[in-house]
Design an enzyme around this catalytic site. Structure first.
Site, PDB file in Angstrom:
ATOM      1  N   HIS A   1       2.574  -5.921  11.903  1.00 19.48           N
ATOM      2  CA  HIS A   1       1.469  -6.839  11.629  1.00 19.48           C
ATOM      3  C   HIS A   1       0.157  -6.333  12.233  1.00 19.48           C
ATOM      4  O   HIS A   1      -0.672  -7.124  12.680  1.00 19.48           O
ATOM      5  CB  HIS A   1       1.798  -8.248  12.147  1.00 19.48           C
ATOM      6  CG  HIS A   1       2.838  -8.939  11.323  1.00 19.48           C
ATOM      7  ND1 HIS A   1       3.475 -10.092  11.735  1.00 19.48           N
ATOM      8  CD2 HIS A   1       3.366  -8.643  10.106  1.00 19.48           C
ATOM      9  CE1 HIS A   1       4.343 -10.471  10.818  1.00 19.48           C
ATOM     10  NE2 HIS A   1       4.294  -9.609   9.821  1.00 19.48           N
TER      11      HIS A   1
ATOM     12  N   HIS B   1      12.917  -5.591   9.152  1.00 20.45           N
ATOM     13  CA  HIS B   1      12.520  -6.816   8.437  1.00 20.45           C
ATOM     14  C   HIS B   1      13.288  -6.933   7.137  1.00 20.45           C
ATOM     15  O   HIS B   1      13.969  -5.992   6.703  1.00 20.45           O
ATOM     16  CB  HIS B   1      11.005  -6.832   8.198  1.00 20.45           C
ATOM     17  CG  HIS B   1      10.476  -5.699   7.379  1.00 20.45           C
ATOM     18  ND1 HIS B   1      10.564  -5.646   6.003  1.00 20.45           N
ATOM     19  CD2 HIS B   1       9.822  -4.558   7.740  1.00 20.45           C
ATOM     20  CE1 HIS B   1       9.992  -4.547   5.554  1.00 20.45           C
ATOM     21  NE2 HIS B   1       9.540  -3.859   6.596  1.00 20.45           N
TER      22      HIS B   1
ATOM     23  N   HIS C   1      10.348 -11.918   0.220  1.00 21.66           N
ATOM     24  CA  HIS C   1      10.165 -13.346   0.478  1.00 21.66           C
ATOM     25  C   HIS C   1       9.604 -13.970  -0.787  1.00 21.66           C
ATOM     26  O   HIS C   1       9.079 -13.284  -1.666  1.00 21.66           O
ATOM     27  CB  HIS C   1       9.213 -13.572   1.671  1.00 21.66           C
ATOM     28  CG  HIS C   1       7.895 -12.857   1.545  1.00 21.66           C
ATOM     29  ND1 HIS C   1       6.851 -13.315   0.753  1.00 21.66           N
ATOM     30  CD2 HIS C   1       7.439 -11.706   2.109  1.00 21.66           C
ATOM     31  CE1 HIS C   1       5.831 -12.488   0.833  1.00 21.66           C
ATOM     32  NE2 HIS C   1       6.151 -11.495   1.650  1.00 21.66           N
TER      33      HIS C   1
ATOM     34  N   HIS D   1       3.724 -16.363   1.864  1.00 20.68           N
ATOM     35  CA  HIS D   1       5.124 -16.629   2.175  1.00 20.68           C
ATOM     36  C   HIS D   1       5.390 -18.027   1.635  1.00 20.68           C
ATOM     37  O   HIS D   1       5.226 -19.026   2.330  1.00 20.68           O
ATOM     38  CB  HIS D   1       5.389 -16.552   3.681  1.00 20.68           C
ATOM     39  CG  HIS D   1       5.385 -15.153   4.208  1.00 20.68           C
ATOM     40  ND1 HIS D   1       5.698 -14.844   5.505  1.00 20.68           N
ATOM     41  CD2 HIS D   1       5.116 -13.962   3.623  1.00 20.68           C
ATOM     42  CE1 HIS D   1       5.624 -13.531   5.700  1.00 20.68           C
ATOM     43  NE2 HIS D   1       5.253 -12.985   4.558  1.00 20.68           N
TER      44      HIS D   1
ATOM     45  N   GLU E   1       5.420  -2.136  -1.347  1.00 17.00           N
ATOM     46  CA  GLU E   1       5.654  -3.548  -1.688  1.00 17.00           C
ATOM     47  C   GLU E   1       5.006  -3.895  -3.016  1.00 17.00           C
ATOM     48  O   GLU E   1       3.857  -3.555  -3.281  1.00 17.00           O
ATOM     49  CB  GLU E   1       5.072  -4.447  -0.593  1.00 17.00           C
ATOM     50  CG  GLU E   1       5.165  -5.924  -0.893  1.00 17.00           C
ATOM     51  CD  GLU E   1       4.533  -6.771   0.197  1.00 17.00           C
ATOM     52  OE1 GLU E   1       4.854  -7.971   0.279  1.00 17.00           O
ATOM     53  OE2 GLU E   1       3.708  -6.223   0.958  1.00 17.00           O
TER      54      GLU E   1
END
Length: 469
Positions: A247, A358, A362, A369, A435
């Site tokens: 993060h 992780h 999600h 999220h 991603e």
């Protein structure tokens, strides 16, 4: 981009929710409060997602009350010409009925006086649990006012229900309008990533001092230039070893030729989020170890994408990605084959965890999220127990959600290589994540964010063109 929804869409959502409230049910939905940043300055306002889902209304200080019979009442700020000079236009209750399609609208200043009467003679009151500080106490205060009238024959609701449970299920499956908005958000975010890659190549080719914030500036420019309201979350622009901080936030660190750069950033468009991560060589050319690690992560993502289809479990993409990552860690020498007999052994012992800590995805939608249970509702009572091989903790598992057409999720495997005595030095400080956002379709899934390339050769070609433009 004409993506303004018809009023009928919100009316249909309210009707669907009303039908689930049960006889005598009533729902209370507040929007988000304004939040102070520091003295005389607020954070940019962002509405509550549940409230917006049911109303399409973006002003603060507003509430929706909905009965099981389908009667909708909006409480909002009244018109105030003096305050509007300072704070902007207000719709006001008089215009709200026609503008929003609700049945009635009242000044929000009447909330405490009106709510006890609206709750009177109702059987169950629904509101979002644990999402608005002080809301439960406020509901109790309104119910106390109802109880004061029981000697006059008033009935007080005997039951309370968590409105999130109903709305989460509604929001989990996206309708055509929502998917169109998410496609739009994904397209804008993809262009932003391309801009960042190209600026990295140009500045380094010109010998200029490149910093992480230069690349963040390209992201923000494209978001606003294309009409997105804001970033969907705090942008991560991480160069070199910073990519191993999950993060990390875009900062002042230098971006050097030879670094890998990991950017996890995307915009929010008309209340809907996108979420993209790309990892690229700062100068446009992967080194051998960088490319080897990148190809493993890309192969794991492709395996996860193939596992994302109707009828599969939410955990299936993660399991598919981990299987590929485990084999890749062995093949690259990041895990010792003498200690791990196979990729299956790596998965069973969770030996991959220091490099991949992780989940692979999600839910995504109005919130980056997004809401929605990860447990299959029809199988909630089924449990199994296992002992975590790393911590020894006893874990109770429940059946993972079955994917259905219209569900939206991210697919984001990664590998993060921190220095350690048994880790080859060539891989130290390399972090790779890839991603994309996916909508489950009848045939498999649709990727909404592939407007920015993922293949290593395509990234290199894109950046080479920019460097010599």
């Amino acid at each position: 981009m004409t993506l303004t929804p018809p009023l009928s869409l919100y009316a249909e959502r309210r009707a669907h929710l009303a039908a689930q409230l049960g006889p005598g049910g009533i729902a209370i939905v507040p929007t988000a409060p304004e939040r102070q940043r520091n003295r005389d300055s607020d954070f940019p306002y962002r509405h509550d997602s549940y409230f917006y889902y049911l109303t399409g209304f973006t002003e603060p200080h507003a509430w929706l009350v909905l009965t099981a019979e389908g009667q909708s009442t909006l409480l909002c700020q009244p018109k105030d010409l003096e305050r509007e000079i300072w704070d902007g236009y207000r719709l006001g209750p008089d215009a709200a009925v026609a503008a929003l399609g609700v049945d009635a609208a009242l000044p929000v200043g009447e909330l405490d006086a009106r709510l006890p009467r609206l709750l009177e003679n109702r059987e169950r009151v629904w509101f979002p649990f644990a999402t608005h500080g002080g809301l439960a106490a406020r509901v109790e205060g309104w119910l106390a006012k109802v109880r004061e009238r029981v000697r006059y024959g008033a009935l007080c609701p005997q039951q309370q229900g968590d409105l999130c449970a109903l709305l989460d299920e509604m929001r989990l499956v996206k309708d055509a309008h929502e998917i169109a908005l998410m496609r739009g958000a994904g397209a804008i975010s993809a262009r932003a990533h391309i801009r960042a890659m190209q600026r990295s190549a140009r500045m380094l080719a010109a010998g200029e001092d490149l910093r992480e914030f230069h690349l963040e500036a390209e992201l923000l420019h494209e978001f606003r230039q294309s009409g997105a309201e804001s970033p969907a979350y705090g942008s991560i622009v991480a160069a070199g070893a910073n990519a191993c901080v999950l993060h990390y936030r875009a900062d002042r660190a230098p971006v050097k030729s030879g670094d890998l750069v990991l950017i996890d950033a995307a915009c929010e468009l008309h209340g809907y989020a996108s979420d993209i991560t790309r990892t690229f060589p700062a100068n446009g050319q992967f080194t051998g170890p960088q490319r080897a690690l990148y190809d493993v992560v890309l192969a794991s993502q492709e395996a996860a994408i193939a596992a994302t289809r109707p009828g599969a479990r939410f955990t299936d993409p993660h399991d598919a990605a981990v299987a590929v990552l485990a084999q890749g860690l062995l093949d690259l020498g990041l895990l010792d084959k003498a200690k791990h007999a196979s990729a299956q052994d790596v998965v069973a012992t969770r030996a991959y965890f220091p490099f991949y800590m992780h989940r692979t995805g999600h839910w995504i939608g109005m919130d980056v999220h997004d809401c929605g249970s990860y447990v299959e509702p029809a199988e909630q009572g089924q449990t199994s127990e296992r002992r975590d091989p790393l911590s020894g903790e006893l874990i109770v598992d429940r059946p993972s959600r079955i994917l259905r057409a219209g569900m939206a999720l991210t697919i984001e495997p990664g590998l993060y290589i921190r220095p350690a005595p048994d880790v080859p030095e060539a891989f130290h400080h390399l972090g790779v994540r890839i991603e994309d956002d996916a909508i489950v379709t009848d045939a498999g899934c649709e990727l909404l964010t592939r407007g920015v390339p993922v293949a290593a050769e395509a990234i290199e070609a894109l950046m080479e063109e920019a460097a010599f433009r």
